[in-house]
Design a protein around this motif. Structure first.
Motif, PDB file in Angstrom:
ATOM      1  N   ASP A 106       0.942  -1.028  -0.040  1.00 25.32           N
ATOM      2  CA  ASP A 106       0.064   0.047   0.039  1.00 25.32           C
ATOM      3  C   ASP A 106       0.811   1.110   0.001  1.00 25.32           C
ATOM      4  O   ASP A 106       2.141   1.182   0.615  1.00 25.32           O
ATOM      5  CB  ASP A 106      -1.014  -0.004   1.192  1.00 25.32           C
ATOM      6  CG  ASP A 106      -0.845   0.568   2.365  1.00 25.32           C
ATOM      7  OD1 ASP A 106      -1.323   0.360   3.392  1.00 25.32           O
ATOM      8  OD2 ASP A 106       0.486   1.266   2.696  1.00 25.32           O
ATOM      9  N   ALA A 107       0.288   2.421  -0.533  1.00 26.44           N
ATOM     10  CA  ALA A 107       1.128   3.401  -0.574  1.00 26.44           C
ATOM     11  C   ALA A 107       1.953   4.183   0.668  1.00 26.44           C
ATOM     12  O   ALA A 107       2.977   4.799   0.542  1.00 26.44           O
ATOM     13  CB  ALA A 107       0.189   4.661  -1.329  1.00 26.44           C
ATOM     14  N   GLU A 108       1.201   3.802   1.706  1.00 27.50           N
ATOM     15  CA  GLU A 108       1.522   4.626   2.826  1.00 27.50           C
ATOM     16  C   GLU A 108       2.413   4.039   3.708  1.00 27.50           C
ATOM     17  O   GLU A 108       3.485   4.388   4.468  1.00 27.50           O
ATOM     18  CB  GLU A 108       0.214   5.063   3.702  1.00 27.50           C
ATOM     19  CG  GLU A 108      -0.615   5.928   2.961  1.00 27.50           C
ATOM     20  CD  GLU A 108      -0.287   7.375   2.936  1.00 27.50           C
ATOM     21  OE1 GLU A 108      -0.248   7.985   3.929  1.00 27.50           O
ATOM     22  OE2 GLU A 108       0.148   7.723   1.841  1.00 27.50           O
ATOM     23  N   THR A 109       2.109   2.547   3.944  1.00 23.66           N
ATOM     24  CA  THR A 109       2.875   1.728   5.088  1.00 23.66           C
ATOM     25  C   THR A 109       3.812   0.869   4.675  1.00 23.66           C
ATOM     26  O   THR A 109       4.666  -0.016   5.416  1.00 23.66           O
ATOM     27  CB  THR A 109       1.713   1.336   5.968  1.00 23.66           C
ATOM     28  OG1 THR A 109       1.101   0.082   5.124  1.00 23.66           O
ATOM     29  CG2 THR A 109       0.577   1.925   6.380  1.00 23.66           C
ATOM     30  N   TYR A 134       9.139  -3.137   8.643  1.00 25.31           N
ATOM     31  CA  TYR A 134       9.886  -2.159   9.216  1.00 25.31           C
ATOM     32  C   TYR A 134       9.420  -1.921  10.945  1.00 25.31           C
ATOM     33  O   TYR A 134      10.099  -0.828  11.647  1.00 25.31           O
ATOM     34  CB  TYR A 134       9.746  -0.847   8.634  1.00 25.31           C
ATOM     35  CG  TYR A 134      10.375  -0.824   6.949  1.00 25.31           C
ATOM     36  CD1 TYR A 134      11.173  -1.360   6.850  1.00 25.31           C
ATOM     37  CD2 TYR A 134       9.928   0.264   6.117  1.00 25.31           C
ATOM     38  CE1 TYR A 134      11.784  -1.455   5.610  1.00 25.31           C
ATOM     39  CE2 TYR A 134      10.380   0.192   4.939  1.00 25.31           C
ATOM     40  CZ  TYR A 134      11.338  -0.706   4.538  1.00 25.31           C
ATOM     41  OH  TYR A 134      11.732  -0.700   3.173  1.00 25.31           O
ATOM     42  N   GLY A 135       8.349  -2.507  11.144  1.00 25.73           N
ATOM     43  CA  GLY A 135       7.970  -2.492  12.545  1.00 25.73           C
ATOM     44  C   GLY A 135       6.644  -1.912  12.622  1.00 25.73           C
ATOM     45  O   GLY A 135       6.134  -1.752  13.914  1.00 25.73           O
ATOM     46  N   GLN A 136       5.819  -1.813  11.442  1.00 27.51           N
ATOM     47  CA  GLN A 136       4.431  -1.294  11.626  1.00 27.51           C
ATOM     48  C   GLN A 136       3.623  -2.720  11.063  1.00 27.51           C
ATOM     49  O   GLN A 136       3.808  -3.235   9.861  1.00 27.51           O
ATOM     50  CB  GLN A 136       4.290  -0.354  10.344  1.00 27.51           C
ATOM     51  CG  GLN A 136       2.966   0.162  10.349  1.00 27.51           C
ATOM     52  CD  GLN A 136       2.840   1.493   9.911  1.00 27.51           C
ATOM     53  OE1 GLN A 136       1.815   2.108  10.434  1.00 27.51           O
ATOM     54  NE2 GLN A 136       3.412   2.116   9.127  1.00 27.51           N
ATOM     55  N   ALA A 137       2.752  -2.797  11.745  1.00 28.36           N
ATOM     56  CA  ALA A 137       1.525  -3.879  11.490  1.00 28.36           C
ATOM     57  C   ALA A 137       0.930  -3.638  10.101  1.00 28.36           C
ATOM     58  O   ALA A 137       0.667  -2.582   9.675  1.00 28.36           O
ATOM     59  CB  ALA A 137       0.496  -3.869  12.325  1.00 28.36           C
ATOM     60  N   ALA A 138       0.775  -4.793   9.391  1.00 29.01           N
ATOM     61  CA  ALA A 138       0.062  -4.805   7.978  1.00 29.01           C
ATOM     62  C   ALA A 138      -1.519  -4.725   8.595  1.00 29.01           C
ATOM     63  O   ALA A 138      -1.862  -4.820   9.646  1.00 29.01           O
ATOM     64  CB  ALA A 138       0.041  -6.011   7.044  1.00 29.01           C
ATOM     65  N   ILE A 270       8.774  11.353   5.091  1.00 25.47           N
ATOM     66  CA  ILE A 270       8.977  10.454   6.288  1.00 25.47           C
ATOM     67  C   ILE A 270       8.094   9.185   6.448  1.00 25.47           C
ATOM     68  O   ILE A 270       7.063   9.334   5.663  1.00 25.47           O
ATOM     69  CB  ILE A 270       8.940  11.330   7.634  1.00 25.47           C
ATOM     70  CG1 ILE A 270       7.262  12.149   7.746  1.00 25.47           C
ATOM     71  CG2 ILE A 270       9.909  12.531   7.718  1.00 25.47           C
ATOM     72  CD1 ILE A 270       6.881  12.819   8.903  1.00 25.47           C
ATOM     73  N   PRO A 271       8.494   8.350   7.449  1.00 18.54           N
ATOM     74  CA  PRO A 271       7.407   7.365   7.172  1.00 18.54           C
ATOM     75  C   PRO A 271       6.087   7.577   7.846  1.00 18.54           C
ATOM     76  O   PRO A 271       5.867   8.351   8.641  1.00 18.54           O
ATOM     77  CB  PRO A 271       7.856   6.319   8.249  1.00 18.54           C
ATOM     78  CG  PRO A 271       9.214   6.811   8.634  1.00 18.54           C
ATOM     79  CD  PRO A 271       9.422   8.047   7.961  1.00 18.54           C
ATOM     80  N   LYS A 272       4.957   7.112   7.182  1.00 17.23           N
ATOM     81  CA  LYS A 272       3.603   7.342   7.562  1.00 17.23           C
ATOM     82  C   LYS A 272       3.262   6.197   8.556  1.00 17.23           C
ATOM     83  O   LYS A 272       3.400   5.034   8.143  1.00 17.23           O
ATOM     84  CB  LYS A 272       2.694   7.253   6.328  1.00 17.23           C
ATOM     85  CG  LYS A 272       2.907   8.388   5.153  1.00 17.23           C
ATOM     86  CD  LYS A 272       2.445   9.701   5.776  1.00 17.23           C
ATOM     87  CE  LYS A 272       2.648  10.459   4.721  1.00 17.23           C
ATOM     88  NZ  LYS A 272       3.797  10.801   3.882  1.00 17.23           N
ATOM     89  N   VAL A 273       2.196   6.574   9.541  1.00 16.46           N
ATOM     90  CA  VAL A 273       1.928   5.442  10.455  1.00 16.46           C
ATOM     91  C   VAL A 273       0.343   5.492  10.367  1.00 16.46           C
ATOM     92  O   VAL A 273      -0.163   6.499  10.591  1.00 16.46           O
ATOM     93  CB  VAL A 273       2.399   5.704  11.629  1.00 16.46           C
ATOM     94  CG1 VAL A 273       1.868   4.519  12.849  1.00 16.46           C
ATOM     95  CG2 VAL A 273       3.828   5.991  11.875  1.00 16.46           C
ATOM     96  N   ALA A 274      -0.101   4.361  10.142  1.00 15.41           N
ATOM     97  CA  ALA A 274      -1.683   4.336   9.938  1.00 15.41           C
ATOM     98  C   ALA A 274      -2.115   4.565  11.343  1.00 15.41           C
ATOM     99  O   ALA A 274      -1.669   4.162  12.308  1.00 15.41           O
ATOM    100  CB  ALA A 274      -2.159   2.923   9.529  1.00 15.41           C
ATOM    101  N   VAL A 280       7.056   0.212  15.891  1.00 14.16           N
ATOM    102  CA  VAL A 280       8.117  -0.188  16.770  1.00 14.16           C
ATOM    103  C   VAL A 280       9.401   0.166  16.150  1.00 14.16           C
ATOM    104  O   VAL A 280      10.475   0.270  16.941  1.00 14.16           O
ATOM    105  CB  VAL A 280       8.037  -1.604  17.343  1.00 14.16           C
ATOM    106  CG1 VAL A 280       6.964  -1.898  18.272  1.00 14.16           C
ATOM    107  CG2 VAL A 280       8.221  -2.609  16.323  1.00 14.16           C
ATOM    108  N   TYR A 281       9.373   0.811  15.152  1.00 15.83           N
ATOM    109  CA  TYR A 281      10.494   1.293  14.283  1.00 15.83           C
ATOM    110  C   TYR A 281      11.798   0.502  14.342  1.00 15.83           C
ATOM    111  O   TYR A 281      12.939   0.917  14.997  1.00 15.83           O
ATOM    112  CB  TYR A 281      10.908   2.764  14.961  1.00 15.83           C
ATOM    113  CG  TYR A 281       9.756   3.850  14.577  1.00 15.83           C
ATOM    114  CD1 TYR A 281       9.584   4.272  13.253  1.00 15.83           C
ATOM    115  CD2 TYR A 281       8.951   4.368  15.408  1.00 15.83           C
ATOM    116  CE1 TYR A 281       8.841   5.411  12.842  1.00 15.83           C
ATOM    117  CE2 TYR A 281       7.801   5.005  15.356  1.00 15.83           C
ATOM    118  CZ  TYR A 281       7.866   5.503  13.741  1.00 15.83           C
ATOM    119  OH  TYR A 281       6.654   6.485  13.344  1.00 15.83           O
TER     120      TYR A 281
END
Ligand SMILES: Cc1ncc(COP(=O)(O)O)c(C=O)c1O
Length: 384
Positions: A106-109, A134-138, A270-274, A280-281
């Protein structure tokens, strides 16, 4: 000033006594394989996550392979996974006899795009391996809904996402099974290779335990493999676990400083967080049209960076025979030449963060007319 991408020795120094004690205990007890440290690790990690079972193994790649075998993958079964991950995620599907089916992100995460999963399902599809990259949930709600609708199993690849949450719940607790890597530079890293599978399914856990331990003790009820976590690695992880929440907070703090300073520098995205996810980076990954020049500049200035990953999976030589073209995975392909991982680890000092940010600012100031990723993103979105 030198800013390494990670500094494992700095972390060791903060917990030296605990680590030294843990290692000494294993040696005094000769508890090298199996034993109380491994048992304690399995119990504690399972209860930390809130799952019934944790089966330790030799590394995070084995964990995926073992989970796939446990879910009884058959020759030619199709397994859907992300085009943007470590090759561990896809190579194990092939090794277990399956066929890898890649999806775009997906475009953001940077995580797997549920709409593309839906498009890739065929009568041969048996399961999905989302990666919490990268530490972010799908997007687990969407993925689990698709899995339920099509009667597919789900293995969560949590190799980069220890203690990451989706809607308040730890990753690793959604699928039929989940896998972790404790590779040394992970958020929760051993001092060598280590991994595990977690599951709420007792029968699956029993099968996996037997398979990963040569097919059983005494009577070998099947031909298995040898994939065990060393006692030393388990004891080290046991000593580290109480520190993991604070280390995770430290990573979030560094990410917030980066966000604050980088959001309006040059063409950095910068990284986007939903909104429903706690990142957890494991990695802090920015995008820029000037990735390679910026990377060279930072290297000269003593700031180490990394590429995770140099290519999207379908474009590695290992998959050349599949004949993919960029338009098959437009976002993963777009990102592969623009992502840059900046240093992030709990022991990073404020001076190191500021030095990194300053160097990035200097790069964009000194560049005459750096290409802008923002323009490219708009053009790209229009084309899609
Ligand atoms: C997302 C992901 N999955 C799986 C693995 C494999 O883990 P290991 O290196 O412990 O085999 C890694 C390790 O880099 C990873 O990042």
């Amino acid at each position: 000033m030198r800013v390494p991408i990670v500094d494992l020795y700095a972390q060791y120094l903060t917990i030296k006594q605990e680590i030294d004690r843990a290692i000494a205990e294993v040696i005094a007890e000769s508890a090298y394989i199996g034993g109380r440290h491994v048992n304690a690790f399995e119990q504690t990690w399972a209860s930390t996550l809130g799952v019934k079972r944790c089966i330790s193994c030799a590394n995070g790649t084995d964990a995926i392979y073992i989970a796939l075998r446990g879910l009884r993958i058959k020759h030619g079964d199709e397994v859907i996974t992300s085009a943007h991950s470590s090759i561990s995620t896809s190579e194990t599907i092939t090794q277990a006899g399956g066929r890898v089916v890649f999806c775009d992100t997906d475009a953001e995460t940077f995580t797997i795009d549920p709409d593309d999963i839906q498009r890739k399902i065929t009568p041969a599809t048996v399961g999905i391996i989302p990666v919490h990259l990268y530490g972010q949930a799908a997007n687990m709600d969407a993925i689990m809904a698709i899995a339920r609708r099509h009667n597919l199993w789900v293995i969560e690849d949590c190799g980069q996402a220890h203690l990451a949450r989706y809607k308040g719940r730890y990753v690793g607790t959604f699928g039929d099974a989940a896998t972790f890597s404790f590779y040394p530079d992970k958020n929760f890293g051993a001092y060598g290779d280590a991994g595990c599978v977690v599951t709420n399914d007792d029968r699956l856990a029993e099968w996996i335990t037997t398979f990963a331990r040569h097919g059983g003790k005494g009577d070998h009820i099947m031909e298995g493999i040898n994939s065990r976590m060393d006692g030393l690695q388990a004891a080290i992880l046991n000593a580290k676990l109480p520190h993991l929440p604070a280390w995770t907070e430290a990573r979030r703090y560094i990410a917030s400083r980066y966000d604050e300073h980088l959001h309006d520098i040059g063409d950095i995205i910068i990284p986007k967080v939903a909104p429903d996810r706690d990142h957890v980076y494991h990695l802090y990954v920015v995008r820029t049209e000037n990735r390679d020049a910026l990377r060279d500049y930072l290297t000269q200035a003593g700031v180490s960076t990394d590429l995770n990953y140099p290519k999207a999976l379908p474009f590695y030589s290992a998959y050349a025979h599949l004949g993919y073209v960029p338009s098959d995975f437009p976002l993963a392909c777009f990102n592969q030449s623009r992502t840059l991982s900046l240093p992030i680890y709990p022991e990073m000092t404020k001076e190191m963060i500021l030095h990194t940010v300053k160097c990035i600012g200097n790069f964009f100031q000194e560049s005459q007319e750096p290409d802008s990723i923002h323009v490219k993103v708009i053009q790209f979105a229009e084309r899609c």
